[in-house]
Write an enzyme that holds these catalytic residues in place. Structure first.
Site, PDB file in Angstrom:
ATOM      1  N   LEU B  12     157.474   0.321 -48.856  1.00 22.36           N
ATOM      2  CA  LEU B  12     158.824   0.729 -48.477  1.00 22.36           C
ATOM      3  C   LEU B  12     159.413  -0.260 -47.488  1.00 22.36           C
ATOM      4  O   LEU B  12     158.687  -0.874 -46.711  1.00 22.36           O
ATOM      5  CB  LEU B  12     158.770   2.120 -47.847  1.00 22.36           C
ATOM      6  CG  LEU B  12     158.308   3.238 -48.788  1.00 22.36           C
ATOM      7  CD1 LEU B  12     158.154   4.541 -48.022  1.00 22.36           C
ATOM      8  CD2 LEU B  12     159.291   3.415 -49.921  1.00 22.36           C
ATOM      9  N   CYS B  13     160.732  -0.360 -47.522  1.00 23.86           N
ATOM     10  CA  CYS B  13     161.412  -1.257 -46.590  1.00 23.86           C
ATOM     11  C   CYS B  13     161.129  -0.811 -45.158  1.00 23.86           C
ATOM     12  O   CYS B  13     161.041   0.375 -44.922  1.00 23.86           O
ATOM     13  CB  CYS B  13     162.919  -1.222 -46.833  1.00 23.86           C
ATOM     14  SG  CYS B  13     163.341  -2.223 -48.256  1.00 23.86           S
ATOM     15  N   PRO B  14     160.947  -1.724 -44.228  1.00 26.00           N
ATOM     16  CA  PRO B  14     161.156  -3.160 -44.394  1.00 26.00           C
ATOM     17  C   PRO B  14     159.911  -3.965 -44.799  1.00 26.00           C
ATOM     18  O   PRO B  14     159.958  -5.186 -44.731  1.00 26.00           O
ATOM     19  CB  PRO B  14     161.586  -3.586 -42.994  1.00 26.00           C
ATOM     20  CG  PRO B  14     160.780  -2.707 -42.095  1.00 26.00           C
ATOM     21  CD  PRO B  14     160.641  -1.389 -42.821  1.00 26.00           C
ATOM     22  N   ASP B  39     160.807   0.027 -54.201  1.00 25.30           N
ATOM     23  CA  ASP B  39     161.772   0.674 -53.297  1.00 25.30           C
ATOM     24  C   ASP B  39     163.181   0.133 -53.574  1.00 25.30           C
ATOM     25  O   ASP B  39     163.425  -1.063 -53.418  1.00 25.30           O
ATOM     26  CB  ASP B  39     161.366   0.385 -51.846  1.00 25.30           C
ATOM     27  CG  ASP B  39     162.340   1.008 -50.842  1.00 25.30           C
ATOM     28  OD1 ASP B  39     163.376   1.542 -51.260  1.00 25.30           O
ATOM     29  OD2 ASP B  39     162.037   0.957 -49.636  1.00 25.30           O
TER      30      ASP B  39
END
Ligand code: SF4
Lengths: 351, 75
Positions: B12-14, B39
């Protein structure tokens, strides 16, 4: 030739760090940003997972701020190092599991390391968007020097938004920065920041309520404490803390917890963990994906978990629901259960 | 075909941005890197990161639940 002095700014993605950078840029100083990913940052994650956030723009605020400011942004993974900050905070926790003061000291300390290793490129001081009195505990007049001292930054740490209320720092003393053009903001009143934002023509900015990370959230903190209690150990992996952000968490017994997706987006996300965790979903009705954290020791545990999962699917009022249980290295089992009635789920199961 | 590939599935970001940033540091100007993500946030974040650092975005493609983002390393 006089040397160009550069600053590294701690960028959270909020308005204050954005303004701090602008104030220093106005003085002709080149700034780059640094942002730390602890694993608990509110950024992105849940937005990306849950359906109802779909139409919201899924932007990373720190990157967005950097782009508005025209600065480079270095995002640093500090997940491992941060464990010690969270598990052993010298200055304790805030209202929830947020070790804000230790966290600030840690982050400024990492910025000091960055300045040292990039000194040859002209970096010699650090700026933050801190404002005296803005946050309980971590942003008090008393704690500002603690952060400067314990991070090892000392007088290379400049807070442009409240510098006039603090002792002179190296960049001011050396005349790289004109102290007269810095600010004297203090307290919780946000009006001066909003006015300054207007002055700079900044209209669109994130205003995080409470804090910049999940540790300030009461529900999240109680899930974290529950995890530690269940495992008899205060430790965590990245997957653990990601999963705490997703789904409903129900603990029918001390040795296992059921994580039930709340919508299709979360179901899809949990699906990605099926090789690591036991998983359940209904094969007879539409319903959520669920994972088990812990151990299903007895057949009763399996039945309870399946009945919980059935309760949250479209078969909740059916007599019987078929549930498939998949164990990561032990194949699948099919079960037929009666869904638990919602009143049959004790309040204390909800973590 | 890109010169290099980076697997960021399920991250998932970041994190995909961090991995991309670290990988690009090892590459030479002009190299292309294809980042494979799940994502949807990466569709905004990786291009934003590339713009900030002077890299260029070659393409973004959705294919069978995967997102392929190709960037070319800038000077
Ligand atoms: S809210 Fe979270 S990220 Fe922000 S200072 Fe506190 S502990 Fe650190």
């Amino acid at each position: 030739m006089t040397r160009q002095h550069k600053a590294i700014a701690l960028i959270s993605g909020g308005l204050d760090s954005m303004l701090a950078v602008r104030v220093i840029q106005e003085q002709g100083i080149e700034v780059e940003g640094i942002n730390f990913f602890t694993g608990f940052c509110v950024e992105g994650h849940t937005h990306a997972i849950r359906n109802h956030h779909k139409d919201k723009e899924k932007r990373n605020n720190a990157l967005w701020v950097a782009e508005q400011l025209g600065i480079k942004l270095h995002i640093v993974d500090v997940i491992e190092e941060y464990k010690d900050v969270l598990l052993n905070p010298k200055h304790g926790y805030g209202a929830n599991m947020n070790p804000c003061l230790d966290c600030k000291i840690f982050m400024v300390g990492k910025a000091v390391e960055w300045v040292k290793s990039n000194h040859q490129d002209g970096f010699d001081f650090i700026i933050t968007g801190e404002v005296i009195g803005q946050r309980p505990k971590s942003q008090l007049k008393r704690t500002m020097p603690i952060i400067a001292r314990e991070s090892g930054a000392d007088d290379i740490l400049l807070r442009p938004l409240c510098a006039k209320n603090l002792p002179e720092t190296l960049p001011e003393r050396e005349g790289w920065v004109d102290r007269a053009k810095l600010h004297d903001f203090h307290g919780r009143n946000r009006k001066p920041q909003i006015a300054l934002a207007r002055h700079y023509g900044l209209n669109d900015f994130a205003t995080p309520a409470g804090g910049c990370c999940f540790l300030t959230d009461e529900k999240y903190s109680s899930k974290l404490v529950d995890l530690w209690q269940a495992r008899h150990s205060r430790d965590y992996e990245l997957d653990d803390i990601m999963l705490l952000k997703v789904g409903r968490h129900l603990r029918p017994a001390p040795h296992f917890k059921v994580i039930v997706a709340r919508d299709a987006g979360e179901s899809k996300f949990l699906e990605g963990y099926r090789k690591q965790y036991p998983s359940l979903y209904s094969t007879s009705h539409n319903g959520p994906m669920a994972l088990i954290d812990g151990q299903l020791k007895h057949h009763d545990d399996v039945e309870t978990a399946a009945a919980v999962v059935a309760r949250f699917g479209q078969g909740r009022t059916a007599e019987q629901v078929e549930i498939e249980l998949t164990l990561p290295d032990n194949g699948t089992q099919n079960l037929v259960v009666s869904p638990l009635a919602s009143e049959a789920i004790p309040e204390e199961w909800y973590v | 075909m890109s010169d290099y590939q980076l697997d960021c599935q399920r991250l998932l970001c970041p994190l995909p941005v961090i991995r991309t940033q670290n990988k690009v540091k090892e590459l030479a100007v002009g190299d292309t890197l294809c980042v494979v993500c799940t994502d949807p946030g990466t569709k905004n974040d990786i291009p934003a990161w590339a713009r900030i650092h002077g890299h260029s975005l070659v393409s973004i493609e959705d294919k069978e639940d995967l997102i392929y983002i190709v960037v070319r390393v800038g000077a």
